[in-house]
Design a protein around this motif. Structure first.
Motif, PDB file in Angstrom:
ATOM      1  N   TYR A 182       0.804  -1.219   0.000  1.00  0.00           N
ATOM      2  CA  TYR A 182       0.000   0.000   0.000  1.00  0.00           C
ATOM      3  C   TYR A 182       0.842   1.277   0.000  1.00  0.00           C
ATOM      4  O   TYR A 182       0.455   2.249  -0.646  1.00  0.00           O
ATOM      5  CB  TYR A 182      -1.029  -0.016   1.134  1.00  0.00           C
ATOM      6  N   PRO A 183       2.003   1.352   0.671  1.00  0.00           N
ATOM      7  CA  PRO A 183       2.793   2.585   0.520  1.00  0.00           C
ATOM      8  C   PRO A 183       3.315   2.776  -0.898  1.00  0.00           C
ATOM      9  O   PRO A 183       3.370   3.896  -1.392  1.00  0.00           O
ATOM     10  CB  PRO A 183       3.946   2.425   1.504  1.00  0.00           C
ATOM     11  N   VAL A 184       3.663   1.678  -1.549  1.00  0.00           N
ATOM     12  CA  VAL A 184       4.143   1.780  -2.930  1.00  0.00           C
ATOM     13  C   VAL A 184       3.026   2.273  -3.832  1.00  0.00           C
ATOM     14  O   VAL A 184       3.237   3.146  -4.692  1.00  0.00           O
ATOM     15  CB  VAL A 184       4.695   0.418  -3.410  1.00  0.00           C
ATOM     16  N   LEU A 185       1.805   1.761  -3.639  1.00  0.00           N
ATOM     17  CA  LEU A 185       0.678   2.215  -4.444  1.00  0.00           C
ATOM     18  C   LEU A 185       0.350   3.680  -4.165  1.00  0.00           C
ATOM     19  O   LEU A 185       0.015   4.434  -5.083  1.00  0.00           O
ATOM     20  CB  LEU A 185      -0.542   1.338  -4.197  1.00  0.00           C
ATOM     21  N   PHE A 186       0.435   4.092  -2.898  1.00  0.00           N
ATOM     22  CA  PHE A 186       0.208   5.499  -2.561  1.00  0.00           C
ATOM     23  C   PHE A 186       1.240   6.399  -3.244  1.00  0.00           C
ATOM     24  O   PHE A 186       0.901   7.427  -3.812  1.00  0.00           O
ATOM     25  CB  PHE A 186       0.271   5.727  -1.056  1.00  0.00           C
ATOM     26  N   ILE A 187       2.505   5.995  -3.183  1.00  0.00           N
ATOM     27  CA  ILE A 187       3.571   6.804  -3.775  1.00  0.00           C
ATOM     28  C   ILE A 187       3.421   6.855  -5.294  1.00  0.00           C
ATOM     29  O   ILE A 187       3.559   7.915  -5.909  1.00  0.00           O
ATOM     30  CB  ILE A 187       4.950   6.262  -3.357  1.00  0.00           C
ATOM     31  N   LEU A 188       3.116   5.714  -5.910  1.00  0.00           N
ATOM     32  CA  LEU A 188       2.904   5.705  -7.356  1.00  0.00           C
ATOM     33  C   LEU A 188       1.692   6.541  -7.746  1.00  0.00           C
ATOM     34  O   LEU A 188       1.713   7.253  -8.756  1.00  0.00           O
ATOM     35  CB  LEU A 188       2.732   4.270  -7.854  1.00  0.00           C
ATOM     36  N   ALA A 231      -5.499   8.213  -9.697  1.00  0.00           N
ATOM     37  CA  ALA A 231      -6.641   8.045  -8.797  1.00  0.00           C
ATOM     38  C   ALA A 231      -6.908   6.562  -8.541  1.00  0.00           C
ATOM     39  O   ALA A 231      -7.199   6.166  -7.401  1.00  0.00           O
ATOM     40  CB  ALA A 231      -7.876   8.722  -9.381  1.00  0.00           C
ATOM     41  N   ILE A 232      -6.808   5.746  -9.572  1.00  0.00           N
ATOM     42  CA  ILE A 232      -7.003   4.297  -9.397  1.00  0.00           C
ATOM     43  C   ILE A 232      -5.932   3.718  -8.475  1.00  0.00           C
ATOM     44  O   ILE A 232      -6.224   2.899  -7.596  1.00  0.00           O
ATOM     45  CB  ILE A 232      -7.026   3.581 -10.759  1.00  0.00           C
ATOM     46  N   LEU A 233      -4.683   4.143  -8.656  1.00  0.00           N
ATOM     47  CA  LEU A 233      -3.609   3.657  -7.790  1.00  0.00           C
ATOM     48  C   LEU A 233      -3.813   4.089  -6.342  1.00  0.00           C
ATOM     49  O   LEU A 233      -3.562   3.305  -5.415  1.00  0.00           O
ATOM     50  CB  LEU A 233      -2.256   4.154  -8.305  1.00  0.00           C
ATOM     51  N   LEU A 234      -4.289   5.316  -6.128  1.00  0.00           N
ATOM     52  CA  LEU A 234      -4.563   5.754  -4.759  1.00  0.00           C
ATOM     53  C   LEU A 234      -5.687   4.947  -4.129  1.00  0.00           C
ATOM     54  O   LEU A 234      -5.608   4.570  -2.958  1.00  0.00           O
ATOM     55  CB  LEU A 234      -4.922   7.236  -4.746  1.00  0.00           C
ATOM     56  N   VAL A 235      -6.730   4.668  -4.888  1.00  0.00           N
ATOM     57  CA  VAL A 235      -7.838   3.864  -4.359  1.00  0.00           C
ATOM     58  C   VAL A 235      -7.371   2.449  -4.057  1.00  0.00           C
ATOM     59  O   VAL A 235      -7.714   1.877  -3.014  1.00  0.00           O
ATOM     60  CB  VAL A 235      -9.027   3.869  -5.347  1.00  0.00           C
ATOM     61  N   MET A 236      -6.560   1.870  -4.940  1.00  0.00           N
ATOM     62  CA  MET A 236      -6.037   0.519  -4.690  1.00  0.00           C
ATOM     63  C   MET A 236      -5.152   0.500  -3.449  1.00  0.00           C
ATOM     64  O   MET A 236      -5.203  -0.444  -2.652  1.00  0.00           O
ATOM     65  CB  MET A 236      -5.265   0.009  -5.908  1.00  0.00           C
ATOM     66  N   GLY A 237      -4.336   1.538  -3.261  1.00  0.00           N
ATOM     67  CA  GLY A 237      -3.498   1.618  -2.069  1.00  0.00           C
ATOM     68  C   GLY A 237      -4.319   1.788  -0.809  1.00  0.00           C
ATOM     69  O   GLY A 237      -4.015   1.208   0.239  1.00  0.00           O
ATOM     70  N   PHE A 238      -5.399   2.555  -0.892  1.00  0.00           N
ATOM     71  CA  PHE A 238      -6.254   2.755   0.273  1.00  0.00           C
ATOM     72  C   PHE A 238      -7.003   1.473   0.624  1.00  0.00           C
ATOM     73  O   PHE A 238      -7.145   1.131   1.804  1.00  0.00           O
ATOM     74  CB  PHE A 238      -7.252   3.890  -0.003  1.00  0.00           C
ATOM     75  N   VAL A 239      -7.463   0.754  -0.374  1.00  0.00           N
ATOM     76  CA  VAL A 239      -8.205  -0.484  -0.125  1.00  0.00           C
ATOM     77  C   VAL A 239      -7.294  -1.567   0.442  1.00  0.00           C
ATOM     78  O   VAL A 239      -7.696  -2.333   1.321  1.00  0.00           O
ATOM     79  CB  VAL A 239      -8.899  -0.961  -1.423  1.00  0.00           C
ATOM     80  N   SER A 240      -6.061  -1.626  -0.022  1.00  0.00           N
ATOM     81  CA  SER A 240      -5.159  -2.683   0.447  1.00  0.00           C
ATOM     82  C   SER A 240      -4.504  -2.348   1.791  1.00  0.00           C
ATOM     83  O   SER A 240      -3.851  -3.213   2.377  1.00  0.00           O
ATOM     84  CB  SER A 240      -4.080  -2.956  -0.599  1.00  0.00           C
ATOM     85  N   ALA A 241      -4.671  -1.132   2.272  1.00  0.00           N
ATOM     86  CA  ALA A 241      -4.071  -0.737   3.547  1.00  0.00           C
ATOM     87  C   ALA A 241      -4.832  -1.379   4.713  1.00  0.00           C
ATOM     88  O   ALA A 241      -6.018  -1.679   4.596  1.00  0.00           O
ATOM     89  CB  ALA A 241      -4.098   0.780   3.689  1.00  0.00           C
ATOM     90  N   PRO A 242      -4.154  -1.596   5.829  1.00  0.00           N
ATOM     91  CA  PRO A 242      -4.848  -2.115   7.012  1.00  0.00           C
ATOM     92  C   PRO A 242      -5.896  -1.116   7.518  1.00  0.00           C
ATOM     93  O   PRO A 242      -5.834   0.075   7.227  1.00  0.00           O
ATOM     94  CB  PRO A 242      -3.725  -2.285   8.044  1.00  0.00           C
ATOM     95  N   SER A 243      -6.830  -1.625   8.293  1.00  0.00           N
ATOM     96  CA  SER A 243      -7.946  -0.781   8.718  1.00  0.00           C
ATOM     97  C   SER A 243      -7.494   0.374   9.610  1.00  0.00           C
ATOM     98  O   SER A 243      -8.085   1.451   9.565  1.00  0.00           O
ATOM     99  CB  SER A 243      -9.003  -1.617   9.428  1.00  0.00           C
ATOM    100  N   ILE A 244      -6.466   0.182  10.392  1.00  0.00           N
ATOM    101  CA  ILE A 244      -5.990   1.264  11.249  1.00  0.00           C
ATOM    102  C   ILE A 244      -5.424   2.410  10.412  1.00  0.00           C
ATOM    103  O   ILE A 244      -5.592   3.587  10.745  1.00  0.00           O
ATOM    104  CB  ILE A 244      -4.972   0.754  12.301  1.00  0.00           C
TER     105      ILE A 244
END
Length: 93
Positions: free
Chosen positions: A5-11, A36-49
């Motif tokens: 998820y950090p890699v997806l956020f950064i990308l 925007a798709i990469l940010l959503v994918m990073g947000f979805v794959s991140a832990p709930s906290i």
């Protein structure tokens, strides 16, 4: 899995930054949509906290930047407008 998820956020952020700097409109839209798709994918794959923390952070930033009137600036102007309307007659000073 923790580094996905950090890699997806950064990308995603990098793609959005690149999309804002592109002059061609079609490529700009395509790159911004990809970011925007990469940010959503990073947000979805991140832990709930992380999701809850980022939502709370965004709400805090939103509360800092929305316009919240401390006092009504237009009260004095409205009172003056009412006084001028009442002073239309000839007995007004």
């Amino acid at each position: 899995m923790l580094t996905v998820y950090p890699v997806l956020f950064i990308l995603g952020l990098g793609a959005i930054w690149l999309g804002l700097n592109i002059a061609e409109e079609v490529y700009r839209i395509a790159v911004l949509f990809t970011g925007a798709i990469l940010l959503v994918m990073g947000f979805v794959s991140a832990p709930s906290i992380i999701q809850i923390g980022s939502v709370l952070l965004l709400l805090g930033v939103y509360q800092l930047y929305i316009w919240q009137p401390k006092f009504n600036l237009f009260v004095g102007n409205e009172v003056e407008a009412v006084k001028t309307v009442k002073c239309i007659g000839s007995d007004c000073k």
